[in-house]
Design an enzyme around this catalytic site. Structure first.
Site, mmCIF file in Angstrom:
data_model
loop_
_atom_site.group_PDB
_atom_site.id
_atom_site.type_symbol
_atom_site.label_atom_id
_atom_site.label_comp_id
_atom_site.label_asym_id
_atom_site.label_seq_id
_atom_site.Cartn_x
_atom_site.Cartn_y
_atom_site.Cartn_z
ATOM 1 N N GLU A 172 -5.492 3.786 -10.546
ATOM 2 C CA GLU A 172 -4.094 3.366 -10.466
ATOM 3 C C GLU A 172 -3.543 2.783 -11.781
ATOM 4 O O GLU A 172 -2.551 2.060 -11.766
ATOM 5 C CB GLU A 172 -3.914 2.358 -9.328
ATOM 6 C CG GLU A 172 -4.091 2.995 -7.957
ATOM 7 C CD GLU A 172 -3.519 2.128 -6.859
ATOM 8 O OE1 GLU A 172 -2.464 2.486 -6.332
ATOM 9 O OE2 GLU A 172 -4.126 1.086 -6.547
ATOM 10 N N HIS A 189 -1.172 -5.558 -10.393
ATOM 11 C CA HIS A 189 -1.144 -4.810 -9.133
ATOM 12 C C HIS A 189 -2.173 -5.424 -8.205
ATOM 13 O O HIS A 189 -3.332 -5.579 -8.584
ATOM 14 C CB HIS A 189 -1.464 -3.331 -9.342
ATOM 15 C CG HIS A 189 -1.749 -2.631 -8.039
ATOM 16 N ND1 HIS A 189 -0.838 -2.584 -7.012
ATOM 17 C CD2 HIS A 189 -2.850 -1.987 -7.586
ATOM 18 C CE1 HIS A 189 -1.373 -1.937 -5.988
ATOM 19 N NE2 HIS A 189 -2.599 -1.568 -6.305
ATOM 20 N N HIS A 201 -3.377 -6.255 -3.777
ATOM 21 C CA HIS A 201 -3.272 -5.998 -2.342
ATOM 22 C C HIS A 201 -3.195 -7.343 -1.618
ATOM 23 O O HIS A 201 -3.687 -7.471 -0.507
ATOM 24 C CB HIS A 201 -4.494 -5.210 -1.851
ATOM 25 C CG HIS A 201 -4.785 -3.981 -2.664
ATOM 26 N ND1 HIS A 201 -6.055 -3.484 -2.822
ATOM 27 C CD2 HIS A 201 -3.966 -3.155 -3.369
ATOM 28 C CE1 HIS A 201 -6.009 -2.398 -3.587
ATOM 29 N NE2 HIS A 201 -4.757 -2.185 -3.934
ATOM 30 N N HIS A 255 0.181 -0.985 1.339
ATOM 31 C CA HIS A 255 -0.763 -0.971 0.226
ATOM 32 C C HIS A 255 -0.818 -2.319 -0.500
ATOM 33 O O HIS A 255 -1.845 -2.965 -0.529
ATOM 34 C CB HIS A 255 -0.347 0.174 -0.707
ATOM 35 C CG HIS A 255 -1.179 0.322 -1.933
ATOM 36 N ND1 HIS A 255 -1.031 1.374 -2.804
ATOM 37 C CD2 HIS A 255 -2.161 -0.438 -2.466
ATOM 38 C CE1 HIS A 255 -1.896 1.259 -3.792
ATOM 39 N NE2 HIS A 255 -2.584 0.159 -3.614
HETATM 40 MN MN MN Z 1 -4.012 -0.428 -5.082
#
Ligand code: MN
Length: 238
Positions: free
Chosen positions: A78, A97, A99, A168
């Site tokens: 990612e 980024h 979760h 996500h």
């Molecule tokens: Mn991810």
């Protein structure tokens, strides 16, 4: 005060551990920083658990998501989240980024994540939600695994500080590592508080003016929490 490249990379390694300590990253997720002398490159860890990252694990990626590493190491699938946002947002110097759990419910319901207290004014009036089905169809693994998907996410982020990714996680951006870390931590905290408040009754959110004013106020004091988070991370460094 400008940091040396060495100090910047040390802070990026430390930021990985801070974000784990504060419940934003776990075995997954990543933070990057734009190369201070080469705006079309950024630094990110090789593909590994954030809690174990050291300076030696950092490598360079360009704004198309191509890895440039003499040792031939690989980074996260990612990475395109980062490459596409740096390409679209010249003001952004650091990207997280994650979760982080409290944010997930807001990506999958009609409930919108909004600034509930003075620490989360940076959320602004509306926190955008990225729906990957619009770009990747009904059977994707939800990962941003191409530059094209990264671009569609960057488009939804627009000029915001945070975008949620349905089912996500989220992406948070800032003008520095400290800024992006602050925002990632307080996005998680704010989402948690909002869920608690919504159970009690109708919530009074910050007005747009309050959101802007509190965000500007906090931006002037990023060093204070950073020093504390950093000290804690260094104390537990193994
Ligand atoms: Mn991810």
């Amino acid at each position: 005060m400008n940091k040396s490249l060495e100090e910047l990379l040390q802070d990026l390694a430390i930021a990985n551990r801070i974000l784990v300590n504060e419940g934003v990253l776990d075995g997954f997720g990543h933070i990057s920083v734009r190369h201070p002398e080469q705006a079309d490159r950024f630094f990110i860890a090789r593909s590994m658990a954030p809690s174990l990252v050291t300076v030696d694990d950092l490598l360079q990626v360009d704004l198309e998501g191509v890895v440039h590493d003499e040792r031939g190491r690989r980074t996260y699938v990612e990475r395109f989240i980062h490459s596409a946002i740096y390409a679209a947002r010249p003001d952004v110097q650091s990207v997280v980024h994650s979760h982080s759990p409290s944010i997930i419910p807001f990506g999958v319901t009609g409930a919108r994540l909004r600034p509930i207290c003075h620490m989360s004014g940076f959320l602004g009036a509306v926190t955008p939600v990225y729906e990957i089905r619009h770009s990747a169809g009904e059977s994707s693994d939800l990962l941003i695994n191409s530059q094209a998907l990264g671009r569609s996410l960057a488009q939804v982020l627009g000029s915001a500080s945070v975008a949620l990714m349905r089912g996500h996680g989220s992406v948070t951006v800032g003008h520095s590592i400290e800024h992006a870390v602050f925002r990632a931590i307080y996005t998680e905290k704010s989402a948690n508080l909002q869920m608690q408040a919504m159970r009690l009754g109708e919530v009074t959110f910050l007005t747009e003016g309050e959101a802007q004013a509190t965000s500007a106020m906090n931006d002037a004091h990023l060093q204070r929490p950073w020093d504390s988070w950093k000290r804690h991370a260094l104390k537990n460094w193994d």
